[in-house]
Motif scaffolding. Structure first.
Motif, mmCIF file in Angstrom:
data_model
loop_
_atom_site.group_PDB
_atom_site.id
_atom_site.type_symbol
_atom_site.label_atom_id
_atom_site.label_comp_id
_atom_site.label_asym_id
_atom_site.label_seq_id
_atom_site.Cartn_x
_atom_site.Cartn_y
_atom_site.Cartn_z
ATOM 1 N N GLN A 129 9.601 9.753 12.025
ATOM 2 C CA GLN A 129 10.375 9.622 10.797
ATOM 3 C C GLN A 129 9.866 10.673 9.827
ATOM 4 O O GLN A 129 8.671 10.736 9.536
ATOM 5 C CB GLN A 129 10.220 8.223 10.191
ATOM 6 N N VAL A 130 10.768 11.508 9.325
ATOM 7 C CA VAL A 130 10.420 12.630 8.450
ATOM 8 C C VAL A 130 10.754 12.263 7.013
ATOM 9 O O VAL A 130 11.863 11.802 6.724
ATOM 10 C CB VAL A 130 11.190 13.903 8.876
ATOM 11 N N SER A 131 9.802 12.495 6.106
ATOM 12 C CA SER A 131 9.954 12.074 4.716
ATOM 13 C C SER A 131 10.986 12.879 3.947
ATOM 14 O O SER A 131 11.585 12.359 3.013
ATOM 15 C CB SER A 131 8.620 12.176 3.987
ATOM 16 N N GLY A 132 11.182 14.138 4.282
ATOM 17 C CA GLY A 132 12.042 14.979 3.452
ATOM 18 C C GLY A 132 11.441 15.093 2.065
ATOM 19 O O GLY A 132 10.228 15.171 1.906
ATOM 20 N N ALA A 133 12.287 15.030 1.030
ATOM 21 C CA ALA A 133 11.823 15.220 -0.345
ATOM 22 C C ALA A 133 11.399 13.920 -1.028
ATOM 23 O O ALA A 133 11.197 13.908 -2.234
ATOM 24 C CB ALA A 133 12.933 15.886 -1.154
ATOM 25 N N LEU A 134 11.269 12.838 -0.278
ATOM 26 C CA LEU A 134 10.895 11.562 -0.898
ATOM 27 C C LEU A 134 9.423 11.587 -1.327
ATOM 28 O O LEU A 134 8.607 12.289 -0.731
ATOM 29 C CB LEU A 134 11.182 10.416 0.067
ATOM 30 N N PRO A 135 9.057 10.803 -2.358
ATOM 31 C CA PRO A 135 7.727 10.923 -2.968
ATOM 32 C C PRO A 135 6.561 10.270 -2.229
ATOM 33 O O PRO A 135 5.412 10.624 -2.473
ATOM 34 C CB PRO A 135 7.903 10.258 -4.329
ATOM 35 N N GLY A 136 6.839 9.298 -1.354
ATOM 36 C CA GLY A 136 5.708 8.627 -0.733
ATOM 37 C C GLY A 136 6.126 7.669 0.355
ATOM 38 O O GLY A 136 7.299 7.417 0.593
ATOM 39 N N LEU A 137 5.108 7.121 1.004
ATOM 40 C CA LEU A 137 5.271 6.136 2.064
ATOM 41 C C LEU A 137 4.804 4.796 1.515
ATOM 42 O O LEU A 137 3.778 4.725 0.824
ATOM 43 C CB LEU A 137 4.415 6.544 3.260
ATOM 44 N N GLN A 138 5.542 3.733 1.829
ATOM 45 C CA GLN A 138 5.219 2.408 1.311
ATOM 46 C C GLN A 138 5.216 1.404 2.450
ATOM 47 O O GLN A 138 6.127 1.394 3.276
ATOM 48 C CB GLN A 138 6.271 2.009 0.283
ATOM 49 N N VAL A 139 4.175 0.572 2.502
ATOM 50 C CA VAL A 139 4.121 -0.531 3.461
ATOM 51 C C VAL A 139 3.897 -1.815 2.670
ATOM 52 O O VAL A 139 3.053 -1.863 1.771
ATOM 53 C CB VAL A 139 3.025 -0.318 4.538
ATOM 54 N N THR A 140 4.711 -2.841 2.988
ATOM 55 C CA THR A 140 4.643 -4.103 2.263
ATOM 56 C C THR A 140 4.516 -5.248 3.264
ATOM 57 O O THR A 140 5.261 -5.296 4.246
ATOM 58 C CB THR A 140 5.907 -4.304 1.406
ATOM 59 N N ALA A 161 0.862 -1.183 0.000
ATOM 60 C CA ALA A 161 0.000 0.000 0.000
ATOM 61 C C ALA A 161 0.901 1.236 0.000
ATOM 62 O O ALA A 161 2.021 1.204 0.531
ATOM 63 C CB ALA A 161 -0.909 0.013 1.225
ATOM 64 N N PHE A 162 0.411 2.311 -0.620
ATOM 65 C CA PHE A 162 1.194 3.535 -0.752
ATOM 66 C C PHE A 162 0.415 4.739 -0.232
ATOM 67 O O PHE A 162 -0.816 4.760 -0.292
ATOM 68 C CB PHE A 162 1.524 3.818 -2.227
ATOM 69 N N TYR A 163 1.144 5.730 0.239
ATOM 70 C CA TYR A 163 0.590 7.058 0.493
ATOM 71 C C TYR A 163 1.479 8.021 -0.285
ATOM 72 O O TYR A 163 2.702 8.079 -0.060
ATOM 73 C CB TYR A 163 0.606 7.411 1.979
ATOM 74 N N VAL A 164 0.889 8.770 -1.226
ATOM 75 C CA VAL A 164 1.633 9.724 -2.023
ATOM 76 C C VAL A 164 1.672 11.050 -1.275
ATOM 77 O O VAL A 164 0.623 11.596 -0.896
ATOM 78 C CB VAL A 164 0.994 9.906 -3.421
ATOM 79 N N ILE A 165 2.863 11.562 -1.057
ATOM 80 C CA ILE A 165 3.024 12.827 -0.332
ATOM 81 C C ILE A 165 2.673 13.969 -1.271
ATOM 82 O O ILE A 165 3.228 14.076 -2.369
ATOM 83 C CB ILE A 165 4.468 12.960 0.188
ATOM 84 N N PRO A 166 1.733 14.839 -0.862
ATOM 85 C CA PRO A 166 1.335 15.947 -1.728
ATOM 86 C C PRO A 166 2.514 16.876 -2.039
ATOM 87 O O PRO A 166 3.411 17.058 -1.205
ATOM 88 C CB PRO A 166 0.271 16.692 -0.907
ATOM 89 N N ALA A 167 2.507 17.467 -3.235
ATOM 90 C CA ALA A 167 3.563 18.400 -3.634
ATOM 91 C C ALA A 167 3.671 19.539 -2.622
ATOM 92 O O ALA A 167 2.658 20.043 -2.136
ATOM 93 C CB ALA A 167 3.258 18.961 -5.027
ATOM 94 N N GLY A 168 4.888 19.902 -2.280
ATOM 95 C CA GLY A 168 5.119 21.000 -1.352
ATOM 96 C C GLY A 168 4.920 20.635 0.110
ATOM 97 O O GLY A 168 4.937 21.496 0.982
#
Length: 105
Positions: free
Chosen positions: A77-88, A19-26
């Motif tokens: 845990q801070v995402s920084g500039a990464l595009p999304g969160l992933q759980v597998t 499953a993914f969560y896409v981090i919104p732009a900005g």
């Protein structure tokens, strides 16, 4: 000062895959809580959480025949500039992940 509210990034009962969560732009996200629920079964299951393109920062493992149980992770845990969160997961697990969405600096 802006108000900060907790957000659910993943709420996936019976997740057997990714499953993914896409981090919104900005924006950036801060993951604060992960709960992984296991209902006993013949097969065990593993769960790993990471930011896409980053290292795994949470891992839970359940063995075959383990009793129903929950494994929790609490942190920041801070995402920084990464595009999304992933759980597998490697088998059916109930997964819930929450934290904060903030404007990127």
């Amino acid at each position: 000062m802006a108000a900060v509210y907790s957000v659910t990034f993943v709420d996936a009962p019976g997740l057997a895959g990714t499953a993914f969560y896409v981090i919104p732009a900005g924006q950036i996200i801060i993951v604060r809580d992960i709960d992984v629920y296991y209902v006993t079964g013949l097969a065990g299951a593993d769960c790993q959480v990471q930011f896409q393109g980053g290292a795994v920062f949470s891992f839970a493992s359940f063995g075959p025949g383990d009793p129903p149980s929950v494994k929790s992770w609490r942190g920041r845990q801070v995402s920084g500039a990464l595009p999304g969160l992933q759980v597998t997961t490697s088998g059916a697990l109930d997964v819930r992940i929450s934290g904060y969405v903030l404007t990127a600096p």
